[in-house]
Design an enzyme around this catalytic site. Structure first.
Site, PDB file in Angstrom:
ATOM      1  N   CYS A  45      47.493   4.470  55.828  1.00  0.00           N
ATOM      2  CA  CYS A  45      48.594   4.858  56.645  1.00  0.00           C
ATOM      3  C   CYS A  45      49.726   4.122  56.306  1.00  0.00           C
ATOM      4  O   CYS A  45      49.951   3.149  55.792  1.00  0.00           O
ATOM      5  CB  CYS A  45      48.419   3.314  57.789  1.00  0.00           C
ATOM      6  SG  CYS A  45      49.088   2.877  59.287  1.00  0.00           S
ATOM      7  N   CYS A  48      51.705   1.324  58.000  1.00  0.00           N
ATOM      8  CA  CYS A  48      50.820  -0.070  57.969  1.00  0.00           C
ATOM      9  C   CYS A  48      51.316  -0.703  56.577  1.00  0.00           C
ATOM     10  O   CYS A  48      51.289  -1.663  56.226  1.00  0.00           O
ATOM     11  CB  CYS A  48      49.428   0.153  57.500  1.00  0.00           C
ATOM     12  SG  CYS A  48      48.494   0.663  59.150  1.00  0.00           S
TER      13      CYS A  48
END
Length: 303
Positions: A45, A48
């Protein structure tokens, strides 16, 4: 002298990666006394990787008033399913075992700080690690005339938190109180860029401008006589307002400036209104002089 920073937990104890098996102990049980922020992420991700470090910084800045755990959703699919996490990054805050607040997606640093502050406040904590109390104590010293002690305390706070706007502004005002305007201006000009526009620094700047004016203010009695002899002499009234403020009569200064504004709001390019705003900004927001003055000015503007 106040002791600052004692007993704060080490940063490495505030943030940890946990497994699904540890969730109950670290989050549900672990949030009994202190809120726990859970960062649900995954190695693949992209957002993230941006959010995680910024959120960690915001948690560390709270100085132990909140903790943080990181959960890799690829390895904790049962927990992710129970909490209905449909996209990442997702962040939840838990307190006393219950979800307290949360958000999805990446946020800017300012919003992350606001989120952490909100969580701490909801749990009746103190995100400053006691520094807010120290700032308040130094403010009280300054109000009581102990400018040197106040300056030392503000300086000690800044050693712990160099971007503490309240302490920075307090240090400026302490030097103003010591009649060291050159040092006050140097401190103000050296403020970290991230707090340079903070309300506390703006108020300190206004206080410094008024202090500079006070150095050139004439005698109150002489200026009062001049205004009484010619009530239409707006420059004399303006000078009287400066002299009154310099002598500690903020209410009298505001009254004189309001009278100028009432008579001719455009006089000298709106100097009376500008000076009123400088005084209001220099005073504390809840100061009765500022509150009453703002109300009277508003009634004139919108009359």
């Amino acid at each position: 002298m106040l002791e600052l920073g004692g007993g704060q937990p080490a940063a490495d104890n505030l943030i940890k990666d946990i497994s699904e098996a540890e969730f109950m102990a670290e989050v549900v049980d672990g949030s009994a006394e202190v809120p726990v922020i859970v960062d649900f992420w995954a190695p693949w991700c992209g957002p993230c990787k941006t959010l995680g470090p910024m959120l960690e910084d915001a948690v560390k800045a709270a100085k132990g008033a909140v903790k943080m755990v990181k959960v890799n959703v690829d390895e904790a699919q049962q927990i992710a399913g129970q909490l209905r996490i449909q996209s990442i990054p997702t962040v939840y805050a838990f307190f006393k075992g219950q979800p307290l607040d949360g958000f999805q997606g990446a946020l800017p640093q300012s919003e992350l700080k606001a989120f952490v502050d909100r969580v701490v406040q909801a749990a009746s904590g103190d995100a400053s690690g006691g520094l807010d109390d120290a700032v308040a104590a130094a403010e009280e010293m300054l109000d009581q005339g102990a400018a040197v002690d106040a300056a030392q305390t503000f300086a000690a706070i800044l050693e712990e938190d160099p971007a503490n706007a309240g302490a920075y502004a307090g240090l400026v005002r302490a030097h103003i109180a010591m009649d060291d305007l050159e040092q006050a201006e140097a401190i103000l000009n050296g403020a970290p860029v991230e707090i340079s526009k903070a309300p506390e620094l703006e108020a300190a700047h206004a206080a410094l401008e008024l202090a500079k004016q006070a150095a050139d203010a004439g005698p109150v009695a002489e200026l009062t006589a001049k205004v009484e002899a010619d009530p239409e002499d707006k420059q004399a009234r303006f000078d009287l307002a400066q002299a009154m403020y310099a002598n500690g009569d903020a209410a009298g200064a505001v009254d004189q400036l309001l009278e100028i504004f009432r008579s001719d709001r455009e006089w000298n390019d709106g100097a009376a209104k500008a000076q009123l705003f400088t005084i209001f900004e220099a005073l504390k927001p809840n100061d009765p002089v500022a509150l009453n003055g703002r109300r009277k000015l508003s009634s004139m503007i919108f009359a």
